[in-house]
Design a protein around this motif. Sequence first.
Motif, short mmCIF file in Angstrom:
data_model
loop_
_atom_site.label_atom_id
_atom_site.label_comp_id
_atom_site.label_asym_id
_atom_site.label_seq_id
_atom_site.Cartn_x
_atom_site.Cartn_y
_atom_site.Cartn_z
N ILE A 1 9.52 -25.53 14.44
CA ILE A 1 9.10 -24.31 15.11
C ILE A 1 9.25 -23.16 14.12
CG2 ILE A 1 9.63 -22.64 16.92
CD1 ILE A 1 8.36 -25.05 18.06
N ARG A 2 8.18 -22.40 13.94
CA ARG A 2 8.25 -21.17 13.14
C ARG A 2 8.11 -19.99 14.10
NH1 ARG A 2 4.13 -18.07 10.51
NH2 ARG A 2 2.62 -19.73 11.03
N CYS A 3 9.06 -19.06 14.02
CA CYS A 3 9.07 -17.90 14.92
C CYS A 3 8.90 -16.63 14.10
CB CYS A 3 10.37 -17.87 15.70
SG CYS A 3 10.57 -16.37 16.69
N VAL A 4 7.96 -15.80 14.49
CA VAL A 4 7.72 -14.53 13.82
C VAL A 4 8.05 -13.40 14.79
CG1 VAL A 4 6.02 -13.07 12.66
CG2 VAL A 4 5.91 -15.55 12.39
N LEU A 5 9.05 -12.57 14.43
CA LEU A 5 9.41 -11.40 15.23
C LEU A 5 8.66 -10.20 14.68
CD1 LEU A 5 13.27 -11.85 15.61
CD2 LEU A 5 11.44 -12.62 17.12
N GLU A 6 7.98 -9.51 15.55
CA GLU A 6 7.14 -8.38 15.14
C GLU A 6 7.99 -7.12 15.09
OE1 GLU A 6 3.93 -8.31 17.90
OE2 GLU A 6 3.42 -10.42 17.57
N ALA A 7 8.22 -6.60 13.88
CA ALA A 7 8.97 -5.37 13.69
C ALA A 7 8.05 -4.17 13.81
CB ALA A 7 9.66 -5.37 12.32
N ASP A 8 8.64 -2.98 14.02
CA ASP A 8 7.88 -1.74 14.13
C ASP A 8 7.41 -1.33 12.74
OD1 ASP A 8 8.54 1.55 15.61
OD2 ASP A 8 6.82 0.75 14.54
N ALA A 9 6.09 -1.37 12.52
CA ALA A 9 5.56 -1.05 11.19
C ALA A 9 5.90 0.37 10.77
CB ALA A 9 4.05 -1.26 11.17
N GLY A 10 6.08 1.28 11.72
CA GLY A 10 6.40 2.66 11.40
C GLY A 10 7.75 2.82 10.73
#
Length: 369
Positions: free
Chosen positions: A147-156
């Motif tokens: 399982i590969r999990c990508v957490l989306e951070a705030d680009a700002g």
Amino acid sequence: MKSLRILTLSKMMVINHLNPKKMKKYYILLFALVGVLGFFTSCDEDGEQLRLSDNVTVPTLTLPDLTLVRANGTDKLIFACTPVDPGFTASATYFLEACPAGNNFETVTQIYSGVTCNNIELTVNQLNSILLNGFPEDATSSVDFRIRCVLEADAGLGVDDLVYYSETVNGDATIFGLLRLDVLISGSEAQKIKSPGSDGIYEGFVKFEAGDNFTLLDPDNNITYGTGTSGIAIDGTAITVADAGWYDITINTNNLTYTIEAYNIGLVGDATPNGWNTPDSKMDYNSVDRTWDITINLTNGNFKFRLNDGWAWNLGGNGTADGSADNYNADNKTVLLSQGGKNIPVPDGAGNYTIKLNITGSVATIIKN
């Protein structure tokens, strides 16, 4: 920041007391300054809320039984997973990935992607169809899953997405191919033709020697076909092929009809052993990557590809003239092809070459050995 804000406010109040007529102007400036300072302060505070746990809980993965059987195609398979816990709230996308054992996911077959991963459910047919993109059919393969999990951070905030992996879990997957008929040739290894639509219509290229006899076996239903009075028949007699070479065979088990036509791709030209005369130098079909291949000694000169020693169907280069070097791409080994195109020059002088022809892609590679 806070002390600067108070100091500025005090100064503005004194100035406005001494010059009341400019109060409106200074208040506008004050509110603008306070707004800007507040923006930077709030960014700092928001940034301070992003705290990674010292012990991130990564996803886990448990495999189902991977012995895939066509007869069980609608059965459900469940990859049991647990989600990541990074210690803060974030949007996550999960990917279930597979690769050949020991490949370290350099070549990935993606099975699933979504925002949850507690139980990833697929049918046997769905999983089999996906795994066919990266693993051989009608065989058992050792497969690594993760399982590969990508957490989306705030680009700002200038923070990159965070990626976490489960431990790699290995399993043996038995993958079945498309519905097929085995072409049983007396005294030779069986070959097969497939049904792309799983609809009872089978097609493919088969190589025969002169005088070969063959029947057709449906291995899933244990039915044998041969020739009948008008087409094929169950338990019919063997079909005889007069001449050696490759044949394009189509079998329709719905209406018991068939066609068998010679299909020989060859090289012709003054660079080949027989020049511009027949017979052409015949290529072999590679069913794995669906190309036509040959290893051959070529002299200085030109060549083309054609079907069944005739000019009705022939492929040449897209260059400006016969024998022109611009028939090749910049790599001097790849040629884009078209029906009736230009004569193709031997790229690196006389010698032994391996040539691969992709008819579907209208491209050939010519590499000196």
